[in-house]
Enzyme design. Structure first.
Site, PDB file in Angstrom:
ATOM      1  N   SER A 171      83.070  49.415  25.972  1.00 13.86           N
ATOM      2  CA  SER A 171      84.229  50.275  25.725  1.00 13.86           C
ATOM      3  C   SER A 171      84.036  51.627  26.396  1.00 13.86           C
ATOM      4  CB  SER A 171      84.405  50.509  24.223  1.00 13.86           C
ATOM      5  OG  SER A 171      84.541  49.287  23.544  1.00 13.86           O
TER       6      SER A 171
HETATM    7  N1  SAH Z   1      80.807  47.237  21.306  1.00 17.23           N
HETATM    8  C1  SAH Z   1      80.634  46.795  22.681  1.00 17.23           C
HETATM    9  C2  SAH Z   1      81.919  46.422  23.370  1.00 17.23           C
HETATM   10  C3  SAH Z   1      82.123  45.020  23.187  1.00 17.23           C
HETATM   11  S1  SAH Z   1      83.357  44.127  24.024  1.00 17.23           S
HETATM   12  C4  SAH Z   1      79.825  47.773  23.489  1.00 17.23           C
HETATM   13  O1  SAH Z   1      79.485  48.844  22.989  1.00 17.23           O
HETATM   14  O2  SAH Z   1      79.485  47.451  24.630  1.00 17.23           O
HETATM   15  C5  SAH Z   1      83.614  42.944  22.732  1.00 17.23           C
HETATM   16  C6  SAH Z   1      82.537  41.919  22.553  1.00 17.23           C
HETATM   17  O3  SAH Z   1      82.951  41.097  21.458  1.00 17.23           O
HETATM   18  C7  SAH Z   1      82.335  40.974  23.726  1.00 17.23           C
HETATM   19  O4  SAH Z   1      81.003  41.049  24.163  1.00 17.23           O
HETATM   20  C8  SAH Z   1      82.662  39.597  23.146  1.00 17.23           C
HETATM   21  O5  SAH Z   1      81.844  38.560  23.658  1.00 17.23           O
HETATM   22  C9  SAH Z   1      82.429  39.799  21.674  1.00 17.23           C
HETATM   23  N2  SAH Z   1      83.090  38.859  20.759  1.00 17.23           N
HETATM   24  C10 SAH Z   1      84.330  38.317  20.834  1.00 17.23           C
HETATM   25  N3  SAH Z   1      84.553  37.495  19.785  1.00 17.23           N
HETATM   26  C11 SAH Z   1      83.432  37.543  19.004  1.00 17.23           C
HETATM   27  C12 SAH Z   1      83.034  36.929  17.775  1.00 17.23           C
HETATM   28  N4  SAH Z   1      83.843  36.074  17.110  1.00 17.23           N
HETATM   29  N5  SAH Z   1      81.819  37.193  17.280  1.00 17.23           N
HETATM   30  C13 SAH Z   1      80.972  38.041  17.931  1.00 17.23           C
HETATM   31  N6  SAH Z   1      81.282  38.653  19.094  1.00 17.23           N
HETATM   32  C14 SAH Z   1      82.494  38.413  19.626  1.00 17.23           C
END
Ligand code: SAH
Length: 212
Positions: A52
């Site tokens: 993000s």
């Molecule tokens: N907080 C992160 C940004 C993440 S982007 C950072 O600081 O970099 C969102 C993430 O959520 C992605 O990596 C994606 O693979 C994950 N995601 C999506 N659905 C999910 C689920 N059901 N359980 C765990 N992770 C999930």
């Protein structure tokens, strides 16, 4: 970066300012985009996922009203950067559990968190849309991917008086909601429009929803 986030009103508290000044965002990025680490932009981290933008991390941390000692659950570890910022705020007395569905991203995040010195973060691989019952209840829950609705297990795993921040909506954009649990009462505030990659899983979007 921090001065600009403060000037633009994203960073409001000394706790979040301190944490975002300390956590080295470049350690959480793949080598090809490290040069952009301190720009206020989302960046590609592999597996079609993104870290993000810093202003979104600041906004979520402020909305969560994080304090030292809090027990935090994050859904969507991605790079691990957001988890590190939250871990920095909650400190040694607090703890952070973060869940990622891509094992390769979870492993890279573990390495980056270790390198940056955050040993109070546990990275789990799995479907975070059902939360993590074993560690419940949580003071704060941060969902960093877009959900079709608020997953019931997350509300159940939130402490009474706790806060959940979650983007809810469709695949192209969502509303960032702050949900406060007070006994049987739940109050929801809309903090504005945001764009997150989808929460996929049992209580999230179906992988087939993406193909359109
Ligand atoms: N907080 C992160 C940004 C993440 S982007 C950072 O600081 O970099 C969102 C993430 O959520 C992605 O990596 C994606 O693979 C994950 N995601 C999506 N659905 C999910 C689920 N059901 N359980 C765990 N992770 C999930």
């Amino acid at each position: 970066m921090v001065a600009s986030l403060k000037a633009r009103g994203y960073i409001r508290s000394p706790e979040v300012e301190r944490a975002m000044s300390i956590v080295p965002r470049h350690l959480f990025l793949p080598a090809d985009v490290r040069g952009e680490a301190y720009s206020d932009t989302p960046l590609s981290i592999g597996e079609g996922q993104t870290i993000s933008a810093p202003h979104m991390v600041a906004m979520m941390a402020e909305a969560l009203e994080l304090r030292p000692g809090h027990k935090v659950l994050e859904i969507g570890t991605g790079s691990g950067y957001n988890a590190a910022v939250m871990a920095e705020v909650v400190g040694k007395e607090g703890s952070t559990i973060t869940i990622e569905r891509h094992a390769s991203l979870a492993e890279k995040a573990r390495i980056a968190l270790r390198e940056a010195g955050y040993d109070n973060v546990s990275v789990m691989t799995g479907d975070g849309s059902i939360g993590h019952e074993e560690g419940a209840p949580y003071d704060r829950i941060a969902v960093t991917c877009g959900a079709p609705s608020i997953p019931r297990p997350l509300m159940d795993q939130l402490k009474d008086g706790g806060l959940l921040v979650i983007p809810v909506g469709g695949l192209s954009y969502q509303s960032l909601l702050r949900v406060r649990k007070m006994g049987q009462n739940i109050s929801t505030e809309d903090l504005g429009s945001v764009v997150f990659v989808p929460l996929l899983g049992e209580k999230g979007h179906r992988p087939s929803d993406q193909v359109r």
